[in-house]
Design a protein around this motif. Structure first.
Motif, PDB file in Angstrom:
ATOM      1  N   ASP A   1       5.878   6.684  10.689  1.00 37.39           N
ATOM      2  CA  ASP A   1       6.645   5.200  10.858  1.00 37.39           C
ATOM      3  C   ASP A   1       6.948   4.487   9.621  1.00 37.39           C
ATOM      4  OD1 ASP A   1       6.388   5.464  13.635  1.00 37.39           O
ATOM      5  OD2 ASP A   1       4.291   4.673  13.723  1.00 37.39           O
ATOM      6  N   ALA A   2       6.477   5.114   8.264  1.00 34.45           N
ATOM      7  CA  ALA A   2       6.571   4.620   7.115  1.00 34.45           C
ATOM      8  C   ALA A   2       7.650   5.188   6.382  1.00 34.45           C
ATOM      9  CB  ALA A   2       5.168   4.424   6.360  1.00 34.45           C
TER      10      ALA A   2
ATOM     11  N   VAL B   1      -1.613   6.644   7.619  1.00 38.46           N
ATOM     12  CA  VAL B   1      -0.631   5.446   7.618  1.00 38.46           C
ATOM     13  C   VAL B   1      -0.941   4.313   8.284  1.00 38.46           C
ATOM     14  CG1 VAL B   1       1.850   5.193   8.023  1.00 38.46           C
ATOM     15  CG2 VAL B   1       1.120   6.818   6.565  1.00 38.46           C
ATOM     16  N   SER B   2      -1.148   4.844   9.869  1.00 38.69           N
ATOM     17  CA  SER B   2      -1.202   3.713  10.918  1.00 38.69           C
ATOM     18  C   SER B   2      -2.594   3.042  10.746  1.00 38.69           C
ATOM     19  CB  SER B   2      -1.447   4.470  12.216  1.00 38.69           C
ATOM     20  OG  SER B   2      -0.194   4.967  12.378  1.00 38.69           O
ATOM     21  N   ALA B   3      -3.661   3.593  10.237  1.00 39.68           N
ATOM     22  CA  ALA B   3      -4.924   3.025   9.962  1.00 39.68           C
ATOM     23  C   ALA B   3      -5.043   2.165   8.627  1.00 39.68           C
ATOM     24  CB  ALA B   3      -5.928   4.151   9.828  1.00 39.68           C
ATOM     25  N   HIS B   4      -4.293   2.457   7.790  1.00 36.97           N
ATOM     26  CA  HIS B   4      -4.543   1.583   6.736  1.00 36.97           C
ATOM     27  C   HIS B   4      -3.272   0.755   6.357  1.00 36.97           C
ATOM     28  CE1 HIS B   4      -7.961   3.844   5.019  1.00 36.97           C
ATOM     29  NE2 HIS B   4      -7.598   4.580   5.699  1.00 36.97           N
TER      30      HIS B   4
ATOM     31  N   LYS C   1       0.876  -1.241   0.138  1.00 42.54           N
ATOM     32  CA  LYS C   1      -0.224   0.007  -0.051  1.00 42.54           C
ATOM     33  C   LYS C   1       0.909   1.256   0.114  1.00 42.54           C
ATOM     34  CE  LYS C   1      -3.600  -2.347   2.735  1.00 42.54           C
ATOM     35  NZ  LYS C   1      -4.138  -2.618   4.056  1.00 42.54           N
ATOM     36  N   ILE C   2       0.795   2.039  -0.720  1.00 44.34           N
ATOM     37  CA  ILE C   2       1.480   3.245  -1.172  1.00 44.34           C
ATOM     38  C   ILE C   2       0.416   4.455  -0.846  1.00 44.34           C
ATOM     39  CG2 ILE C   2       2.989   4.692  -2.681  1.00 44.34           C
ATOM     40  CD1 ILE C   2       3.740   1.974  -3.792  1.00 44.34           C
ATOM     41  N   LEU C   3       0.954   5.509  -0.455  1.00 45.71           N
ATOM     42  CA  LEU C   3      -0.021   6.831   0.059  1.00 45.71           C
ATOM     43  C   LEU C   3       0.656   7.727  -0.553  1.00 45.71           C
ATOM     44  CD1 LEU C   3      -1.859   8.341   1.398  1.00 45.71           C
ATOM     45  CD2 LEU C   3      -0.769   8.512   3.479  1.00 45.71           C
ATOM     46  N   ILE C   4      -0.128   8.603  -1.428  1.00 39.60           N
ATOM     47  CA  ILE C   4       0.202   9.682  -2.180  1.00 39.60           C
ATOM     48  C   ILE C   4      -0.508  10.979  -1.611  1.00 39.60           C
ATOM     49  CG2 ILE C   4       0.683  11.159  -4.131  1.00 39.60           C
ATOM     50  CD1 ILE C   4       0.704   8.319  -5.747  1.00 39.60           C
ATOM     51  N   PRO C   5      -0.124  11.775  -0.579  1.00 40.16           N
ATOM     52  CA  PRO C   5      -0.621  12.977  -0.172  1.00 40.16           C
ATOM     53  C   PRO C   5      -0.617  14.191  -1.042  1.00 40.16           C
ATOM     54  CG  PRO C   5       0.877  12.304   1.349  1.00 40.16           C
ATOM     55  CD  PRO C   5       1.059  11.321   0.183  1.00 40.16           C
ATOM     56  N   THR C   6      -1.364  14.865  -1.395  1.00 44.65           N
ATOM     57  CA  THR C   6      -1.377  15.966  -2.582  1.00 44.65           C
ATOM     58  C   THR C   6      -2.100  16.881  -2.245  1.00 44.65           C
ATOM     59  OG1 THR C   6      -1.550  16.160  -4.796  1.00 44.65           O
ATOM     60  CG2 THR C   6      -3.196  14.848  -4.117  1.00 44.65           C
TER      61      THR C   6
ATOM     62  N   GLU D   1      -0.647  15.336  10.596  1.00 41.61           N
ATOM     63  CA  GLU D   1      -1.268  14.475  11.556  1.00 41.61           C
ATOM     64  C   GLU D   1      -2.138  13.497  10.895  1.00 41.61           C
ATOM     65  OE1 GLU D   1      -3.191  16.967  14.655  1.00 41.61           O
ATOM     66  OE2 GLU D   1      -1.295  17.373  15.733  1.00 41.61           O
ATOM     67  N   VAL D   2      -3.069  14.149  10.158  1.00 38.45           N
ATOM     68  CA  VAL D   2      -4.037  13.129   9.265  1.00 38.45           C
ATOM     69  C   VAL D   2      -3.129  12.294   8.247  1.00 38.45           C
ATOM     70  CG1 VAL D   2      -5.520  13.137   7.384  1.00 38.45           C
ATOM     71  CG2 VAL D   2      -5.666  15.119   8.965  1.00 38.45           C
ATOM     72  N   ILE D   3      -1.880  12.683   7.705  1.00 38.29           N
ATOM     73  CA  ILE D   3      -1.479  11.579   6.849  1.00 38.29           C
ATOM     74  C   ILE D   3      -0.721  10.576   7.943  1.00 38.29           C
ATOM     75  CG2 ILE D   3       0.931  11.627   5.678  1.00 38.29           C
ATOM     76  CD1 ILE D   3       0.390  14.523   4.802  1.00 38.29           C
TER      77      ILE D   3
END
Length: 277
Positions: free
Chosen positions: A266-267, A231-234, A144-149, A225-227
């Motif tokens: 943490d990621a 990360v933790s939730a998903h 799982k990769i997160l892209i904040p934008t 904080e949301v990011i």
């Protein structure tokens, strides 16, 4: 996208963790791996410093030999660490730098290792910063990769990197837009929410012809904080984001959201400068 990946090492567990994460990406792209260790110019015991650098490199060479068939070349340089790393990257056409956030001297969780911080701020190449909490997680790859934008050119530069890595590793992508300063999501039709949706739709469109599973998310709150909560939730394995958001900021400074994510995530975080996207 990545043909040559550079892994700096000082022999610390953080450096080894970064090497393992670098190996995951290198194998996905068939990239060669370069390992560098830098001895300071003012070391009290130059012979000891060189021996430690040699041991640090040998350890990673053995790791790569045991776990991969990729080519690896290594070098020991003398000088200011971040300058030597950036110089080597420039002279050897490096496409990606992967390094730990904390070296031998440790440092508290809220601070980045000074070498890593300077490399991220000044590098023309994308940099993956691997925190202590990511040690061991690379063995399962990136699912799982997160892209904040926020829709800025800086954020958009990181989109292609996130999507490309996901495509090679068959990972899913989450794209997150944070509506800053709101305690709850604005109603449908509100200008802020509509803008966030447009930003996410632009990313979805870029990924529409790629073999990637992508979902979009809009959340209110304080961006870093949301990011981190996301990360933790998903169970996010990698974050890819620009070094600068809408607020801009001079080249030698990081955007505040990126800096806070780097210091608290943490990621692993892959940072991309706008002109390298």
């Amino acid at each position: 996208m990545y043909d040559r990946i550079l892994v700096p090492t000082d022999g610390s567990p953080s450096a080894e963790a970064a090497a393992r994460h670098g190996l995951v990406i290198a194998e996905a792209f068939g990239a060669s791996v370069h390992v560098i260790s830098v001895t300071g110019e003012r070391e009290r015991d130059e012979r000891l410093a060189k021996a430690q650098a040699k041991d640090a490199i040998s350890h990673l060479e053995e790791l790569f030999e045991q776990e991969s068939d990729l080519s690896c070349q290594s070098v020991i340089e003398q000088g200011t660490p971040y300058e030597a790393i950036l110089s080597y990257a420039s002279e050897n056409d490096i496409d990606l730098i992967v390094m730990g956030t904390h070296g031998r001297r440790g440092l508290s969780r809220v601070l980045l290792g000074s070498v890593t911080e300077r490399v991220i701020r000044l590098s023309n190449d994308p940099v993956v910063a691997v925190p202590p909490h990511a040690i061991g997680r690379e063995r399962e790859g990136y699912d799982k990769i997160l892209i904040p934008t926020d829709g800025s050119p800086g954020a958009t530069a990181a989109v292609e990197h996130g999507i490309s890595i996901a495509e090679r590793l068959e990972a899913s992508v989450r794209v997150l837009c944070v509506i800053e300063g709101e305690t709850g999501l604005p109603p449908i039709g509100d200008a802020l929410r509509d803008e966030a949706v447009e930003v996410l739709e632009a990313v979805s469109e870029r990924a529409s012809d790629r073999d990637v599973s992508l979902t979009t998310h809009v959340q209110p709150g304080i961006p870093h904080e949301v990011i981190n909560n996301f990360v933790s939730a998903h169970g996010i394995d990698l974050i890819t984001m620009g070094t600068h958001g809408r607020s801009g900021i001079r080249r030698h400074l990081l955007g505040s959201v990126t800096e806070r994510v780097l210091r608290t995530s943490d990621a692993p975080v892959l940072t991309v400068r706008q002109d390298t996207g």
